[in-house]
Design a protein around this motif. Structure first.
Motif, short mmCIF file in Angstrom:
data_model
loop_
_atom_site.label_atom_id
_atom_site.label_comp_id
_atom_site.label_asym_id
_atom_site.label_seq_id
_atom_site.Cartn_x
_atom_site.Cartn_y
_atom_site.Cartn_z
N GLY A 30 43.58 61.73 26.97
CA GLY A 30 42.15 61.61 26.75
C GLY A 30 41.73 62.80 25.89
O GLY A 30 42.52 63.69 25.59
N ASP A 61 39.36 54.02 32.10
CA ASP A 61 38.68 55.17 32.71
C ASP A 61 37.91 54.73 33.95
O ASP A 61 37.22 53.69 33.94
CB ASP A 61 37.72 55.80 31.71
N SER A 72 41.91 62.75 34.48
CA SER A 72 41.40 63.40 33.27
C SER A 72 41.27 64.90 33.41
O SER A 72 41.48 65.64 32.45
CB SER A 72 40.05 62.80 32.89
N HIS A 111 45.68 59.47 30.48
CA HIS A 111 44.38 60.01 30.05
C HIS A 111 44.16 61.47 30.43
O HIS A 111 43.02 61.91 30.61
CB HIS A 111 43.25 59.14 30.62
#
Length: 315
Positions: A34, A199, A235, A279
């Motif tokens: 990410g 996400d 993340s 991510h």
């Protein structure tokens, strides 16, 4: 005769065990991060183990990731041919640029194929991305003239949809990602499955039940050992305040969700289960902390996998 019958029964059992243990899927990560690295954003080619008919799970980075895979010997064809011939369609989890910008940029060189997504994501393609003020309309809906390269396939939550020109099908489930709906894709090949999440924030922070409902849907597949892996985002490290997660997970929140999943599948059922961590956002110091924190909190003994751009994974 009795010995022969027993031999045949043992042989058939071993064949069944061997078939069950064989890899069902191959994944080629084209982008795994990410954040700000435009050369390495979320995109994963997925196909049955014995096939070259891939679907791309998100499309943040395409060409650069394909080139990396070619360098590693994953594909014998040039990157342009991989894009045009091997990727049969795109499953786009949501409309943020880091999950679809590669599709937009590579569209002039691409071939005719489908874009699968929820209706609100497709509406963003029509009104924001494939327009003549921002790029060009390579789809067969929206602004005119339409170049008709891509066809939109609206996914209905929970409905099984064939992925055209592949041996796979998909069910999509809504996820909460701060101010918009993201999605999870349960991809099926024969009687084996891969679950990919775009996400998502934890239910407790997002004030919803989307992950709870998703875990309820896939728990039977884990019990039956049909779900080969879950690809799920982490993340930020745990130091990120809950109020600034913006619809993402930390190691703590991932393991909290895995605890909830194990309550549905049974104590000890997730030991060794494949979790592909996606991510992860730069900088490198954050990535290192995330890995350490996940290792510390991995009380369920999950098999944590950190994908690398261009390096294939098989399940």
């Amino acid at each position: 005769m009795r010995v022969l019958v027993n031999f045949l029964l043992v042989f058939l059992f071993l064949c069944r065990v061997s078939a069950f243990s064989q890899n069902a899927f191959k994944i080629v990560p084209l982008g795994v991060k990410g954040g700000i690295d435009e050369s390495n954003l979320s995109a994963y080619m997925l196909a049955p183990a014995n096939s070259s008919n891939f679907v791309c799970l998100d499309a943040g980075t395409l060409h650069f990731g394909i080139e990396k895979a070619v360098e590693k010997g994953v594909f014998k064809a040039p990157a342009e041919q991989v894009l045009r011939k091997y990727i049969k369609g795109y499953l786009i989890s949501h409309s943020h640029l880091d999950h679809l910008s590669g599709l937009i940029i590579n569209s002039p060189e691409d071939t005719t194929k489908n874009i699968y997504a929820f209706s609100d994501c497709i509406e963003t393609f029509k009104t924001r991305y494939f327009t003549w003020k921002s790029w060009a309309n390579f789809a067969d809906e929206g602004e005119t003239p339409q170049l008709k390269k891509y066809h939109y396939k609206v996914l209905i939550p929970g409905n099984e949809t064939p992925i055209e020109n592949t041996e796979m099908s998909v069910k999509a489930f809504p996820l909460s990602h701060s101010n918009l709906t993201s999605s999870a894709f349960l991809v099926k090949s024969q009687d084996r499955y891969i679950l990919y999440l775009g996400d998502t924030g934890p239910d407790e922070i997002e004030k919803g039940h989307n992950l709870e409902l998703l875990w309820q849907s896939v728990a039977p597949l884990i019990k039956e050992k049909k779900l080969k892996a879950i690809m799920i985002e982490v993340s930020f490290p745990n130091e990120q305040p809950d109020k600034t997660l913006f619809g993402h997970l930390t190691p703590h929140w991932l393991m909290k969700e895995m605890d909830d999943l194990e309550k549905l599948t049974g104590a000890g059922s997730l030991k060794g289960f494949n979790i592909v961590v996606t991510h992860v956002k730069p900088p490198q110091s954050s990535i290192g902390r995330i890995k350490k924190q996940l290792a510390t909190e991995n009380k369920l003994q999950l098999n944590l996998i950190y994908p690398q751009q261009g390096k294939p994974i098989e399940f």
